[in-house]
Design an enzyme around this catalytic site. Structure first.
Site, PDB file in Angstrom:
ATOM      1  N   HIS A  43       0.969  -1.202   0.221  1.00 29.42           N
ATOM      2  CA  HIS A  43       0.124   0.084  -0.118  1.00 29.42           C
ATOM      3  C   HIS A  43       0.918   1.334  -0.001  1.00 29.42           C
ATOM      4  O   HIS A  43       1.341   1.785   1.027  1.00 29.42           O
ATOM      5  CB  HIS A  43      -0.879   0.058   1.123  1.00 29.42           C
ATOM      6  CG  HIS A  43      -1.989   1.194   1.043  1.00 29.42           C
ATOM      7  ND1 HIS A  43      -3.055   1.106   2.039  1.00 29.42           N
ATOM      8  CD2 HIS A  43      -2.151   2.260   0.647  1.00 29.42           C
ATOM      9  CE1 HIS A  43      -3.643   2.222   1.872  1.00 29.42           C
ATOM     10  NE2 HIS A  43      -3.104   2.861   1.064  1.00 29.42           N
ATOM     11  N   GLU A  70      -2.529  -1.530  -3.122  1.00 33.04           N
ATOM     12  CA  GLU A  70      -3.753  -0.851  -2.722  1.00 33.04           C
ATOM     13  C   GLU A  70      -3.308   0.576  -2.677  1.00 33.04           C
ATOM     14  O   GLU A  70      -2.156   0.993  -2.523  1.00 33.04           O
ATOM     15  CB  GLU A  70      -3.944  -1.214  -1.156  1.00 33.04           C
ATOM     16  CG  GLU A  70      -4.131  -2.649  -0.759  1.00 33.04           C
ATOM     17  CD  GLU A  70      -4.222  -2.951   0.799  1.00 33.04           C
ATOM     18  OE1 GLU A  70      -4.980  -3.828   0.961  1.00 33.04           O
ATOM     19  OE2 GLU A  70      -4.080  -2.266   1.212  1.00 33.04           O
ATOM     20  N   HIS A 190      -7.423  -6.091   7.630  1.00 34.81           N
ATOM     21  CA  HIS A 190      -6.971  -5.133   8.589  1.00 34.81           C
ATOM     22  C   HIS A 190      -7.189  -5.696   9.889  1.00 34.81           C
ATOM     23  O   HIS A 190      -8.157  -5.968  10.272  1.00 34.81           O
ATOM     24  CB  HIS A 190      -7.820  -3.783   8.470  1.00 34.81           C
ATOM     25  CG  HIS A 190      -7.191  -2.720   9.102  1.00 34.81           C
ATOM     26  ND1 HIS A 190      -6.001  -1.743   8.346  1.00 34.81           N
ATOM     27  CD2 HIS A 190      -7.006  -2.030  10.221  1.00 34.81           C
ATOM     28  CE1 HIS A 190      -5.609  -0.865   8.939  1.00 34.81           C
ATOM     29  NE2 HIS A 190      -6.270  -0.998  10.275  1.00 34.81           N
TER      30      HIS A 190
END
Length: 249
Positions: A43, A70, A190
């Site tokens: 990410h 991401e 997450h």
């Protein structure tokens, strides 16, 4: 089988804390693949606080497993993913003021942005996923964007799991069921860890991929990276088969 994608952001955070190339991100990526993970997630944030844009280009040259990138679809991010053409792009509203992702998109408010972005990605053959809070009403709007998947933001599930796991799982179940109705597959990520992941897998229909970084890398400090990855894979596999036998009931 549910796929495990290992998020390498925490490795980059540790490296950046001291500078230099220790730990070596590329070597860790090679080892993660060798040890059995089915994918790699990164990410890159606009401020490059952990994974840098250069890291992403470098990783692309050595990855043999699924590559999931991401990020927020700013111009720099879109150039990156269209240069690399990863297997999957997960769109995340990574606001500048947050330490880590703490919410998903509102696909009603951002319908035009998400639709235009996904159209560009799909024109290049990239599978798309939208990071989403567990809210069933959002799912039809995600489907309208042309996305292939949702990624359920599981931060609130992880917080609630210790005391109210039956309460906190319900919106995830309902959102996943709505995804099935709208022909969307379901990812999740997450704050998933060895304590909560089994419960999630047993309850979420249509789950195909979990992205885990912080907890897995933290566990590897005690267990070793190979043992940590194998432990997560075994937990995912056993939970998946138990779910399959009981049909999620």
């Amino acid at each position: 089988m549910i796929q495990l994608s290992v998020n390498l952001n925490k490795i980059a955070t540790l490296r950046n804390a001291r500078g230099g190339e220790i730990p070596n991100l590329l070597q860790v990526a090679i080892d993660v693949q060798k040890f059995g993970a089915q994918g790699i997630t990164v990410h890159p944030r606009p401020d490059e606080r952990h994974i840098t844009y250069k890291d992403v280009y470098d990783l692309n040259s050595i990855l043999t497993k699924e590559f999931n990138i991401e990020g927020r679809p700013i111009k720099k991010f879109m150039k990156l993913v269209l240069d690399i053409l990863p297997d999957q792009v997960t769109l995340v509203p990574d606001y500048d003021h947050v330490i880590t992702s703490n919410s998903g998109w509102n696909p009603i408010l951002y319908q035009n942005l998400l639709t235009e972005t996904i159209s560009k990605l799909k024109d290049h053959g990239i599978r798309t996923s939208i990071f989403l809070d567990p809210n069933p009403k959002f799912v039809p709007y995600v489907a309208k964007t042309g996305a292939d998947r949702i990624e359920l933001y599981t931060g609130n599930f992880a917080i609630g799991y210790a005391n109210k796991k039956w309460d906190c799982i319900n919106p995830y179940v309902l959102t996943a069921r709505e995804a099935i109705k709208n022909h969307l597959l379901v990812n999740a990520g997450h704050d998933l860890n060895l304590e909560n992941i089994s419960f999630l897998i047993k309850k979420i229909p249509n789950l195909v991929e979990v992205s885990i970084g912080h907890s897995l890398i933290s566990d590897s400090l005690y267990m070793g990276l190979e043992n940590a990855i194998q432990t997560y894979l075994k937990k995912i596999e056993s939970s998946y088969y138990e779910y399959d036998e009981n049909k999620g009931l």
